[in-house]
Each structure stands twice: as structure tokens, then as C-alpha cells.
Motif scaffolding. Sequence first.
Motif, PDB file in Angstrom:
ATOM      1  N   PHE A 522       1.072  -1.172   0.371  1.00 40.37           N
ATOM      2  CA  PHE A 522       0.311  -0.036  -0.168  1.00 40.37           C
ATOM      3  C   PHE A 522       0.555   1.094  -0.059  1.00 40.37           C
ATOM      4  CE2 PHE A 522      -2.408  -3.350   1.538  1.00 40.37           C
ATOM      5  CZ  PHE A 522      -3.969  -2.651   1.047  1.00 40.37           C
ATOM      6  N   TYR A 523       0.255   2.031  -0.653  1.00 43.50           N
ATOM      7  CA  TYR A 523       1.065   3.720  -0.820  1.00 43.50           C
ATOM      8  C   TYR A 523       0.361   4.115  -0.713  1.00 43.50           C
ATOM      9  CZ  TYR A 523       3.929   0.273  -3.639  1.00 43.50           C
ATOM     10  OH  TYR A 523       4.521  -0.755  -4.461  1.00 43.50           O
ATOM     11  N   LEU A 524       0.857   5.800   0.401  1.00 45.51           N
ATOM     12  CA  LEU A 524       0.135   6.646   0.578  1.00 45.51           C
ATOM     13  C   LEU A 524       0.612   7.657   0.997  1.00 45.51           C
ATOM     14  CD1 LEU A 524      -2.613   6.902   2.477  1.00 45.51           C
ATOM     15  CD2 LEU A 524      -1.491   6.894   4.798  1.00 45.51           C
ATOM     16  N   LYS A 525       0.461   8.675  -0.649  1.00 47.78           N
ATOM     17  CA  LYS A 525       0.994   9.857  -0.920  1.00 47.78           C
ATOM     18  C   LYS A 525       0.146  11.441  -0.630  1.00 47.78           C
ATOM     19  CE  LYS A 525       3.440  11.700  -5.239  1.00 47.78           C
ATOM     20  NZ  LYS A 525       3.889  11.220  -6.478  1.00 47.78           N
ATOM     21  N   SER A 526       0.823  11.795   0.197  1.00 47.68           N
ATOM     22  CA  SER A 526      -0.468  13.078   0.718  1.00 47.68           C
ATOM     23  C   SER A 526       0.988  14.612   0.874  1.00 47.68           C
ATOM     24  CB  SER A 526      -0.646  13.093   1.436  1.00 47.68           C
ATOM     25  OG  SER A 526       0.000  13.110   2.804  1.00 47.68           O
ATOM     26  N   ASN A 527      -0.082  15.631   0.665  1.00 48.63           N
ATOM     27  CA  ASN A 527       0.768  16.825   1.164  1.00 48.63           C
ATOM     28  C   ASN A 527      -0.406  17.707   1.560  1.00 48.63           C
ATOM     29  OD1 ASN A 527       1.270  19.415   1.123  1.00 48.63           O
ATOM     30  ND2 ASN A 527       1.404  19.668  -0.696  1.00 48.63           N
ATOM     31  N   ASP A 528      -1.122  17.723   2.642  1.00 49.45           N
ATOM     32  CA  ASP A 528      -0.298  17.446   4.206  1.00 49.45           C
ATOM     33  C   ASP A 528       0.055  15.764   4.388  1.00 49.45           C
ATOM     34  OD1 ASP A 528       1.210  20.219   4.481  1.00 49.45           O
ATOM     35  OD2 ASP A 528      -0.200  20.321   4.133  1.00 49.45           O
ATOM     36  N   GLY A 529      -1.102  15.775   5.560  1.00 48.50           N
ATOM     37  CA  GLY A 529      -0.438  14.946   6.112  1.00 48.50           C
ATOM     38  C   GLY A 529      -1.506  13.670   6.250  1.00 48.50           C
ATOM     39  N   SER A 530      -1.531  12.324   6.822  1.00 52.60           N
ATOM     40  CA  SER A 530      -2.737  11.278   5.997  1.00 52.60           C
ATOM     41  C   SER A 530      -1.918  10.214   7.024  1.00 52.60           C
ATOM     42  CB  SER A 530      -2.180  10.960   4.404  1.00 52.60           C
ATOM     43  OG  SER A 530      -0.772  10.508   4.203  1.00 52.60           O
ATOM     44  N   VAL A 531      -2.638   8.784   7.574  1.00 48.80           N
ATOM     45  CA  VAL A 531      -2.822   7.513   8.042  1.00 48.80           C
ATOM     46  C   VAL A 531      -3.400   6.953   7.319  1.00 48.80           C
ATOM     47  CG1 VAL A 531      -2.545   6.387  10.126  1.00 48.80           C
ATOM     48  CG2 VAL A 531      -1.888   8.977  10.072  1.00 48.80           C
ATOM     49  N   TYR A 568      -6.864  12.275   6.297  1.00 44.74           N
ATOM     50  CA  TYR A 568      -6.359  13.492   5.794  1.00 44.74           C
ATOM     51  C   TYR A 568      -6.931  15.027   6.124  1.00 44.74           C
ATOM     52  CZ  TYR A 568      -5.116  15.862   1.630  1.00 44.74           C
ATOM     53  OH  TYR A 568      -4.163  17.625   1.209  1.00 44.74           O
ATOM     54  N   PHE A 569      -5.749  15.509   6.054  1.00 44.43           N
ATOM     55  CA  PHE A 569      -5.141  15.990   6.398  1.00 44.43           C
ATOM     56  C   PHE A 569      -4.848  17.902   5.300  1.00 44.43           C
ATOM     57  CE2 PHE A 569      -2.538  16.377   9.381  1.00 44.43           C
ATOM     58  CZ  PHE A 569      -1.331  17.238   8.314  1.00 44.43           C
ATOM     59  N   GLN A 570      -4.932  18.907   5.219  1.00 38.38           N
ATOM     60  CA  GLN A 570      -4.225  19.621   4.403  1.00 38.38           C
ATOM     61  C   GLN A 570      -4.374  21.047   5.418  1.00 38.38           C
ATOM     62  OE1 GLN A 570      -4.833  23.018   2.810  1.00 38.38           O
ATOM     63  NE2 GLN A 570      -3.544  22.687   1.271  1.00 38.38           N
ATOM     64  N   LEU A 571      -3.078  21.892   5.145  1.00 41.25           N
ATOM     65  CA  LEU A 571      -3.072  23.467   6.049  1.00 41.25           C
ATOM     66  C   LEU A 571      -1.996  23.693   5.148  1.00 41.25           C
ATOM     67  CD1 LEU A 571      -3.232  23.732   8.807  1.00 41.25           C
ATOM     68  CD2 LEU A 571      -0.694  22.720   9.296  1.00 41.25           C
ATOM     69  N   GLY A 572      -2.711  24.991   4.180  1.00 37.91           N
ATOM     70  CA  GLY A 572      -1.956  25.415   4.041  1.00 37.91           C
ATOM     71  C   GLY A 572      -1.405  25.122   2.376  1.00 37.91           C
ATOM     72  N   GLY A 573      -1.308  25.858   1.611  1.00 40.37           N
ATOM     73  CA  GLY A 573       0.186  25.780   0.342  1.00 40.37           C
ATOM     74  C   GLY A 573      -0.777  24.611  -0.718  1.00 40.37           C
ATOM     75  N   GLY A 574       0.034  23.875  -0.676  1.00 36.15           N
ATOM     76  CA  GLY A 574      -0.347  22.522  -1.603  1.00 36.15           C
ATOM     77  C   GLY A 574      -1.591  21.856  -1.224  1.00 36.15           C
ATOM     78  N   LYS A 575      -1.533  20.497  -1.737  1.00 41.74           N
ATOM     79  CA  LYS A 575      -2.873  19.746  -1.292  1.00 41.74           C
ATOM     80  C   LYS A 575      -2.696  18.422  -2.431  1.00 41.74           C
ATOM     81  CE  LYS A 575      -6.599  21.871  -3.861  1.00 41.74           C
ATOM     82  NZ  LYS A 575      -8.159  21.859  -3.849  1.00 41.74           N
ATOM     83  N   LEU A 576      -3.017  16.968  -1.865  1.00 36.69           N
ATOM     84  CA  LEU A 576      -2.964  15.956  -2.377  1.00 36.69           C
ATOM     85  C   LEU A 576      -2.661  14.716  -1.664  1.00 36.69           C
ATOM     86  CD1 LEU A 576      -1.516  14.484  -5.713  1.00 36.69           C
ATOM     87  CD2 LEU A 576       0.602  13.918  -4.143  1.00 36.69           C
ATOM     88  N   LEU A 577      -3.681  14.431  -2.191  1.00 34.32           N
ATOM     89  CA  LEU A 577      -3.987  12.985  -2.136  1.00 34.32           C
ATOM     90  C   LEU A 577      -3.781  11.351  -2.316  1.00 34.32           C
ATOM     91  CD1 LEU A 577      -4.691  10.666   0.755  1.00 34.32           C
ATOM     92  CD2 LEU A 577      -6.725  10.812   1.189  1.00 34.32           C
ATOM     93  N   ASN A 578      -3.376  10.684  -2.491  1.00 31.61           N
ATOM     94  CA  ASN A 578      -3.313   9.173  -3.209  1.00 31.61           C
ATOM     95  C   ASN A 578      -3.285   8.466  -2.852  1.00 31.61           C
ATOM     96  OD1 ASN A 578      -1.133  10.773  -5.614  1.00 31.61           O
ATOM     97  ND2 ASN A 578      -3.295  10.686  -6.038  1.00 31.61           N
ATOM     98  N   VAL A 579      -4.201   7.176  -2.626  1.00 30.50           N
ATOM     99  CA  VAL A 579      -4.302   6.179  -1.863  1.00 30.50           C
ATOM    100  C   VAL A 579      -3.670   5.150  -3.183  1.00 30.50           C
ATOM    101  CG1 VAL A 579      -5.122   4.525  -0.490  1.00 30.50           C
ATOM    102  CG2 VAL A 579      -5.483   7.257  -0.162  1.00 30.50           C
ATOM    103  N   LEU A 580      -2.974   4.248  -2.880  1.00 30.63           N
ATOM    104  CA  LEU A 580      -2.165   3.377  -4.023  1.00 30.63           C
ATOM    105  C   LEU A 580      -2.502   1.901  -3.237  1.00 30.63           C
ATOM    106  CD1 LEU A 580      -0.971   5.670  -4.872  1.00 30.63           C
ATOM    107  CD2 LEU A 580      -0.545   5.103  -7.077  1.00 30.63           C
ATOM    108  N   TRP A 581      -2.105   0.779  -4.494  1.00 34.51           N
ATOM    109  CA  TRP A 581      -1.743  -0.720  -3.973  1.00 34.51           C
ATOM    110  C   TRP A 581      -1.086  -1.403  -5.253  1.00 34.51           C
ATOM    111  CZ3 TRP A 581      -6.310  -4.794  -3.542  1.00 34.51           C
ATOM    112  CH2 TRP A 581      -7.447  -4.498  -4.108  1.00 34.51           C
ATOM    113  N   LYS A 582      -0.529  -2.417  -5.096  1.00 35.93           N
ATOM    114  CA  LYS A 582       0.058  -3.339  -5.796  1.00 35.93           C
ATOM    115  C   LYS A 582       0.370  -4.653  -4.995  1.00 35.93           C
ATOM    116  CE  LYS A 582       4.286  -3.579  -6.358  1.00 35.93           C
ATOM    117  NZ  LYS A 582       6.331  -3.354  -6.446  1.00 35.93           N
ATOM    118  N   GLY A 583       0.112  -5.537  -6.198  1.00 37.61           N
ATOM    119  CA  GLY A 583      -0.248  -6.726  -5.501  1.00 37.61           C
ATOM    120  C   GLY A 583       0.135  -8.295  -6.221  1.00 37.61           C
ATOM    121  N   PRO A 584      -0.783  -9.606  -6.337  1.00 41.97           N
ATOM    122  CA  PRO A 584      -0.751 -10.405  -6.844  1.00 41.97           C
ATOM    123  C   PRO A 584      -1.202  -9.972  -8.487  1.00 41.97           C
ATOM    124  CG  PRO A 584      -1.760 -11.142  -4.956  1.00 41.97           C
ATOM    125  CD  PRO A 584      -1.068 -10.058  -4.581  1.00 41.97           C
TER     126      PRO A 584
END
Length: 598
Positions: A522-531, A568-584
Amino acid sequence: MKKTGRTLLAIILIVFAACNNNQNTELFTGKEISLRLEPKQGNPRNSEGDFITLKDERILFIYTHFTGGTGDNATAYLAGRFSSDGGITWTKEDEVVLQNEGGMNIMSVSLLRLDNGEIVLFYLRKNSESDCIPIMRISSDEAKTWSEPKECVSEPGYYVLNNDRVVKLKNKRIIFPLSLHKTPDSETSAIGRLICYYSDDNGINWTKSNEIENPENVTSQEPGIIELSNEKLMFFCRTESGVQYFSFSDDSGKSWSPIEPGNIKSPLSPASIERIPTTGDLLLVWNNNYKPERDGGKRTPYNLAISKDEGKSWQKIKTIESDPKGWYCYTAIEFTDNHVLLGHCAGDTRINNGLSTTQITRLSLDWIYSDATAMPYISSDSNGIVKLACNDKNAEIRYTLDESLPSKTSGLIYHKPISIDRTSHLNMQAFEVGKTPSQLVSTNIGSDIYQQAQQLTDKIKQGLIFHYYEAKVNFTDEIEQSSLIDSGIISQFSIEESQSSSDFAFLFDGFIKIPKDGLYTFYLKSNDGSVLYLNKQKLIDNDGAHGITEETVSTSLKAGIHKIKVKYFQLGGGKLLNVLWKGPEIEKQEIPSKVLFY
């Protein structure tokens, strides 16, 4: 009574002696943090400074005190702190050295003492994103007052001169390296044009060197210079190619060889190199890592090494700081007797940004030249049995499973194999008497332990439940304390439905259908924070206020339905949230709506 009094006095003296011994033991470690300049209200960032030793033996540290924000273009002035004991302690309050004179700010300090006893202050005056040039001022009264500003370059543009980069050569020439990123005739480019300016008359006149060729057209930024023992100059700069690049000059900086890959592994982060006066060896301070990702990886760990052969090879590599969430860079180096002071950024990427805190670290030369404890290593099996070991057989290994950092006095002491039942995050470090600590090992364990699918009694529907909030938060745990604006069903993880351009947050809750048994990443790509939580356990922690950052974790899953949640939260500036995966039979991709349910 007299005997009792003597006994009491003896006990007091023993206790006092023990306290003194404890203090000496602590100092003998050879590494201490003597100052941290944390951000605060009205002062959101402190960074990029340099040292000068005054004639009264006090040390002055001048740094950039930001007032208008945390970004490089925010308003800032130059402030100073003093030490009267070799950098062990520092004055408590800032002293304004120079008020802001730029359209944006003044920053990136270098300090140099001239042969006539005067002190030169160099800094960047940033008026705009196309006008940033190096300035110098001179003090003849030990930094109490400064002359009028003098521009050091002859042509307009956006120049970058890092802190502590101005060098005085053996032949008395003063030289500094620059990367030029924009001119009136060119667009802004990450590939800096590399040049030097030098002066043979204490800065009255400045001459531009030949431009350094960049045959591979690599990203070239934030250069430095070190004079080698044969009076040859070595130029080094950060790149995105996994190493610092080098250039050399045989004529004191007038002309240079084309830049080429060097032997210093590095992300896109500046290195600092200076000569240790008492030994003649070179001291390198940098981030000893590289990953083929954005910016070449993180600016952690924070390492040092020495070279006894003028940079041909590096030894005594050891870790100064290794917090995986830390950000260590822009180092100024000052030698004081048998110690070295490092003034550097040391922020937490989860709070403001990693450049917001400046730290002064004091190291003894004994600490620098001692051996480091070997890095501990891991062996495990699919039954969840994890073994830790170290090639230094007498080393004590301390570890944590709660994402806190172990130290020589904290964390669990490893005595026997660890048993886990799911993918977990492990931090561990080894300590051996007479050696410096090992580098911190921060990794995920148990990825081959299968998590069972959940047995649901209720019928599930396509989509995810979302909750949308608006507020300023710094961590995902604060989201649910904010104002709830909207709730509903959404097809997949997306922030496109946000009703504000900044200062908002989302919670996504539901299930993911795993098509077949296997290892999933699992991949979690963000600007700002994410869990990201899987089966009610935190799987990926990408929390805190930061720019675009991707974190990844692999885990073994049984086919079927598994609980999934993303904050996920955004705190000023840029914003991004990508939730990705890879598997069989699944290439890396955004998690599709067809496998998400509520």
C-alpha cells in the motif's frame, strides 16, 4: 550527635560526588545538543546560520529568523546568539543583527575574519523570485555594527549561496560558489548554472570565474568549496543523481573542470566539508542515503565522516541524528579546541516543516574519531518470530514497536526473539561501551504474516463513507475535534469534493476486497498529512504538515473483506492525496472503486 553529623556530611559529599560523576559521564559521551531554536508565535522558522569566534573568545552564531511564514520567500531578518564557554551554552534571547532589507527576506549567512581583523558578513538579499543576490557587509568592531551593503555580483539574477560557504584560501583569496537559477533572459531552472566569484582585495572588487560545464545536464544546486592540501580546489554540489557532483580547479578558482559524479552518496540535499585544524583531515557532514524517488529520498539520517586522503575515500562514518521524521541539513561548521560545533536545521517533518528548527550540536573530536557500533540486523519467519543481532557481540540492542525512538536509556532491551502477529514497525539501535551508537534501523517487520479476512453478517455496498471537516490541524488525530461540514458516500479515496482550497480534512471509512491471497503493498502519498489503517491497526504513518511525501508498507492478506480507513488533512499550500496498491497480478495503481465498500 557529632558522629551523626559527620555521617550525614559524608553521605552528602558522596551524593554530591556521584552527581558530579554522572555529569562527567554524560559529557564524556562527546555529543550534546547545546541549543535548539524552535519556531513559535510570530517566528515560524529559524534556519541557515554560521559561526564566528570573536576576539574576546565568545562565539557568535548568526541565523535567519523568519517572521512571515515557513517558506523560503517569507519575510526574515538576521538574529544572533552568543556563547562564552565554547558552545556549551548560549544566550537565551535573540539579538537583532540586521533587519530585513529585501523585498522578501535576507538569509543564508556566511561569516569570515579578514587578515586585518575585520569580520565580513555575507548573506542573500532576496527581493523577488527573479532577484536574489549575495551581499557583504564589514564590521570593524566585532560585529557590533556593520558597513553599508555591497553587492558581490556584477549581473542581476536569482543566485543561491548557501550558509557557511565563503572560503579564504591559503593565498588570501576569498571565494564563494554560486548556482544561478534565473536571469533576465532565462526562465527559472532547477539546473543551476555553476560559477564562483573571488576577490584578492578583501571584497573591494569581485571577479567572476569561468562557468562550470555540466555535460550530463544534471540538476545542480547549492554548491560548496574545499581547498585541498595541494592548493587544488574541490567544488561539490547536490544533484538528483544519487551522489554529490565534483569539479576541480588548479588556478585558485578561475577555471574549473566539468562536474562529474563524486564518491558521496546523497539525496538532493547539501553536504558540508571543512578541514579539521588539529589533524588536517577533512570532515564531511551530510545525509548518507539515496532512494530513487522524489528528491532522492529524505534528509535523514544525518551523518559525518572523515577523509585522510583529501576526499578520495571516507571513513569513521557515523550517525549524528537518525529520526525517520527528522530533517537535517544546511550545516555550518565551527572548530573550537577539541570540539566542533554544527549549526543545522533539525526540524520534525510532521510539524511545520523540517527547516523550521535550527539546532547546534557539539561534538568532541574523540567522538568523531571513535568507532561506531555496528548496525543491528533482523531475521524473521512467517510465524512472527523476529530475531535481532549485531556484529558487535557485546552491544546492547534497544528497540520499540510503538514508533517511538529507542536510546541508550529508553526502549526495550533485546534479550530473546520477539513474537508478533501482524505487520509492525520496528525501531532499533545498538550501543556498545567505548563506541558511538549505531545508526537507527527503522523498518517494517512481519510482512509475511497473513491477516485473516473479516467475516461480515451485514450486506456491504459499493463506496466509502466520508466525513469532511474544515479547520487548521497539524496531525490527523486532531481532525475529529474540528468542525464537521459534510458527510456522505464517495466512490473512492479522493479530496476533489473539498469545499475549501486550504485548511480542510477528510476521514474515509469502509472495506477493501482482496481478490486473492498474497503480499500487498500500500502507498500513501499526500500533501499534507495522512494515515492509513488496515483491520483497525495503523499500517502507514504519513502524518504531520509536509510537502508531497509518499510512504509505503507491505503486508500479507488473505482473500476477502478487510477493514480500511484513511485520515487526511491539508494545512495551507499544496494539496494531494493518492491511495495506491500493488499485489498479485496488480500493478501499482490507485485503489479502484470496484474493491471499496461500506
